[in-house]
Every structure is written in structure tokens, then in C-alpha cells.
Design an enzyme around this catalytic site. Structure first.
Site, PDB file in Angstrom:
ATOM      1  N   ALA A 249     -12.098  25.589 126.579  1.00 57.29           N
ATOM      2  CA  ALA A 249     -10.805  25.166 126.031  1.00 57.29           C
ATOM      3  C   ALA A 249     -10.898  24.207 124.833  1.00 57.29           C
ATOM      4  CB  ALA A 249      -9.961  24.559 127.154  1.00 57.29           C
TER       5      ALA A 249
ATOM      6  N   ASP B 209      -8.634  24.548 131.693  1.00 60.26           N
ATOM      7  CA  ASP B 209      -8.060  25.155 130.478  1.00 60.26           C
ATOM      8  C   ASP B 209      -6.632  24.706 130.259  1.00 60.26           C
ATOM      9  OD1 ASP B 209     -10.238  27.069 131.603  1.00 60.26           O
ATOM     10  OD2 ASP B 209     -10.092  27.402 129.449  1.00 60.26           O
TER      11      ASP B 209
HETATM   12  O1  MRU Z   1     -13.214  31.948 129.473  1.00 58.17           O
HETATM   13  P1  MRU Z   1     -13.904  30.677 129.065  1.00 58.17           P
HETATM   14  O2  MRU Z   1     -15.384  30.773 129.068  1.00 58.17           O
HETATM   15  O3  MRU Z   1     -13.343  30.144 127.770  1.00 58.17           O
HETATM   16  O4  MRU Z   1     -13.489  29.659 130.206  1.00 58.17           O
HETATM   17  C1  MRU Z   1     -13.976  28.346 130.166  1.00 58.17           C
HETATM   18  C2  MRU Z   1     -13.553  27.541 131.325  1.00 58.17           C
HETATM   19  O5  MRU Z   1     -12.874  27.999 132.220  1.00 58.17           O
HETATM   20  C3  MRU Z   1     -13.919  26.100 131.295  1.00 58.17           C
HETATM   21  O6  MRU Z   1     -14.134  25.612 132.594  1.00 58.17           O
HETATM   22  C4  MRU Z   1     -12.751  25.326 130.669  1.00 58.17           C
HETATM   23  O7  MRU Z   1     -12.445  25.867 129.416  1.00 58.17           O
HETATM   24  C5  MRU Z   1     -13.047  23.902 130.527  1.00 58.17           C
HETATM   25  S1  MRU Z   1     -14.146  23.662 129.179  1.00 58.17           S
HETATM   26  C6  MRU Z   1     -14.561  22.099 128.930  1.00 58.17           C
END
Ligand code: MRU
Length: 367
Positions: free
Chosen positions: A55, A244
Site C-alpha cells: 500500500a 491496505d
Molecule cells: O497485493 P499486495 O502485494 O500489494 O498486498 C500487500 C499487502 O497486503 C500488505 O500487507 C499491505 O499493503 C501493507 S504494506 C506495508
């Protein structure tokens, strides 16, 4: 963070001054490659195809993407069109919209011929703020790990389970869920990380394991379904995940599978924290399960897996019975009642409106 002794961030301005470089995360852990983003379309593709993901990093990339768009069309319509293109890339992570709103607002107060430079600088500020937030999250969360270690008489490492990748690769540097682990490790607190594999895209097995190994943090990759069993047998001291989007009521949206881990943690009395910067909080939402849009991704992520062959080449193979329908929701929501707390750059609070507004009192009448 360091790769082969050289410091890297996940995104940084190219020396040419008119583009940015990112680490291509679709190639990790087997190949470390940089990719240059020079246009709005480059940035949108990088986010959509998960060359960059996580995110906070999505937010920073979108901010730079809006800046890059100003080189082609710096009109008011150009700002709106570019923001809409970038906003459409991934729907769940609120950091993306937050960053676009911030840069767009800034651009509207700027003369067209100065818009590229202004947006590029603003994106750089967002990146720096993200690094500072993650460091602070590390300091606050690291204390939770250190206290747990001390409370148990310091007899064995603290075992922390994490899901997906919320480390430096998901941010600009340090990470959210992994920042407390790095902070504790650097303070000499013994930590062992249980890394959920995180199907379908394997961010845990590919990215979190790559990060932890590179940083010398002891860890074990486990299949996604192993966490509940390990919690029942007292082999998990603490869970920390990223987010996210987190609602003002403390509901935490994160990678698919997080909710099941929170249920298992709740059933076994294992503390369960989410670590996130302020830009992940959606102050307009209250009921995360009903209100947060969940990204549905291509079923091919479920039916196929990509990996390295014995000869060093890459291959994508089919792993699902051909012709069976698949579904691929990318995120789920853990209700606040299952959370022990939320770790932010301002400190640790309950997953509740009182907790979050206590840390961010200026938001009380703002949303
Ligand atoms: O689909 P992604 O790889 O973008 O998902 C990432 C996550 O779910 C993370 O846990 C979230 O973005 C937190 S990142 C600091």
C-alpha cells in the site's frame, strides 16, 4: 535497505531528473532488476501488474506517476485524467487515493509550466515521510517485541508470525509490519519470524523471506494453512501484519488470509497487531467488511505459478485442474474486535475509534 552491500530504496528518482527507478518485484527473489518509469502509463502498468506493490509504495508510485503525466499534459484536465487512470489501477489500498489527492491539490495551486517540478518534489516528500513513518512504526512496535521478550525472562526468541509482505519492499524503506522486527533485531532482541507463504502471489515466500534473509533475521517459511496449528501448540508469540486500508473504527483490511490468522490468534490468545502509517487510515469508513472495496484479481494468479527451474530459467506452470472456475479476492477484512492493537508512527493504540482518534485528534472533526 542493502542489496549486496549497496543501499536501495524501492523507488527513487533517476539521475536524468525526469523519471524514477523502481525494483521490479515480479522478478524477486530470483533476479534483482531495476525498471525505469518515465510516463504515466509506465507508472500505471507498474502498479497494476505489481512490479511495485504494497500500500505505501503504491501511493508513492502513484504520486510520481501523476508527476510524470504532467510532462505530457499539465492542463487541469490532464491532472484529472492522470489521477483517474492511476486510481483505477488497484482499488483497495487507500494510500493510492490519498497520495493522488495530495498531489492533485498541490498541482491545482501551481502554474502549468511548473507542475511537473512541483509534483515530482511533492512525490519525493511523500516518499521521505513514508520512510520516517516506517522508522517510527519500527520503534513503537519494536518495544512490543522487546517487552514480550523481557516479560518471558528472555529465555528464547520471540516468534512473530506475519502474512504477505509488509516490509521495505512494500514501502519506500523499512516497512510497516516488518519494521518492528528489524528494530528489535537491531537492538539485539532475539526474534524468529514465521513467514506465511501467501498464495496466490506468494509475497511471503518470495519477498518477505528475501528481505529477512538479506537482513540476517532468523525466519521459517510456512504454508498458509500452518499458522493455526502452530498457534494451538504455543509456537507463535505474536502476529504483526500490515494493512491496505484501516477504517476509523479499527477494522483492518489486508492481504487475503489475514482474517483467518486473526481468528486463530483470537482463539489461542495470541496478540494480533496491524502496523500502518496514517496514510492507510480511511477516516470516511466505519464498517470495513461492508464498505472496503476488495480487489478481485485475475484467476490466472490462482491457476498458475511462476518459479525458477533447476537450470536457472523461469517457468510458469499450471497448478489447478484445467477448466475449473476460480475466484481470486486479493484482500480481506479483520474486524477490530479481533485486533489487539494498531501500531502507527504516533504510537500503539486500541483498534477502535477512541484509540485511533486518540492518536490523531486533529481528524475528529475533519473526516
Ligand atoms: O497485493 P499486495 O502485494 O500489494 O498486498 C500487500 C499487502 O497486503 C500488505 O500487507 C499491505 O499493503 C501493507 S504494506 C506495508
Amino acid at each position: 535497505m542493502n542489496i549486496d552491500g549497496q543501499p536501495y530504496r524501492t523507488i527513487f528518482p533517476d539521475p536524468d531528473g525526469v523519471s524514477v527507478q523502481v525494483i521490479d518485484q515480479t522478478r524477486l527473489p530470483f533476479a534483482f532488476e531495476l525498471k525505469r518509469l518515465a510516463t504515466l502509463e509506465d507508472a500505471a502498468v507498474a502498479i497494476r501488474t505489481m512490479i511495485v506493490r504494497g500500500a505505501p509504495l503504491i501511493g508513492v508510485t502513484a504520486a510520481y506517476g501523476l508527476a510524470l503525466a504532467m510532462r505530457a499534459d499539465a492542463s487541469h484536465d490532464g491532472i484529472d485524467r492522470a489521477a483517474a487512470t492511476l486510481a483505477a489501477t488497484r482499488p483497495t489500498a487507500i494510500n493510492l487515493r490519498w497520495a493522488l489527492d495530495r498531489v492533485s491539490a498541490n498541482l491545482r495551486q501551481t502554474a502549468p509550466d511548473e507542475r511537473f517540478a512541483r509534483a515530482f518534489a511533492e512525490a519525493g516528500r511523500i516518499a521521505e515521510e513514508d520512510v520516517a513513518s516506517c522508522r517510527a512504526i519500527g520503534a513503537h512496535g519494536g518495544r512490543i517485541i522487546a517487552d514480550l521478550h523481557a516479560a518471558r525472562g528472555g529465555d528464547r526468541p520471540v516468534t512473530v508470525l506475519t502474512h504477505c509482505n509488509a516490509g521495505w519492499l512494500a514501502t519506500v524503506d523499512w516497512g510497516t509490519a516488518l519494521a518492528p522486527i528489524y528494530a528489535a533485531h537491531e537492538r539485539g532482541v532475539p526474534v524468529h519470524v514465521l513467514v506465511d507463504e501467501t498464495r496466490p502471489r506468494s509475497q511471503g515466500a518470495a519477498l518477505t523471506a528475501f528481505e529477512l534473509k538479506g537482513h540476517g533475521v532468523p525466519h521459517t517459511v510456512i504454508a498458509d494453512n500452518a499458522g493455526g496449528h502452530l498457534m494451538q501448540h504455543g509456537e507463535v508469540d505474536l502476529c504483526i501484519v500490515g494493512s491496505d486500508r484501516t477504517t476509523a473504527s479499527g477494522d483492518v483490511c489486508n492481504k487475503i488470509g489475514t482474517y483467518l490468522k486473526a481468528l486463530a490468534a483470537h482463539d489461542n490468545g495470541v496478540p494480533f497487531y496491524a502496523a500502518l502509517p496514517f496514510s492507510t487510515i480511511d477516516w470516511t469508513l466505519d464498517d470495513g467488511v461492508k464498505e472496503i472495496p476488495i480487489e478481485e484479481r485475475d484467476g490466472r494468479e490462482v491457476t498458475h505459478m511462476t518459479g525458477r527451474l533447476a537450470d536457472g530459467g523461469f517457468a510458469t506452470i499450471e497448478v489447478v485442474s484445467p477448466g475449473s472456475p476460480v475466484a481470486n479476492p486479493a484482500f480481506d477484512v479483520t474486524p477490530a474486535r479481533l485486533m489487539t492493537g494498531i501500531i502507527t508512527e504516533r504510537g500503539v493504540c486500541d483498534a477502535s475509534p477512541e484509540g485511533l482518534y486518540g492518536l490523531y485528534p486533529e481528524r475528529r472533526n475533519a473526516a
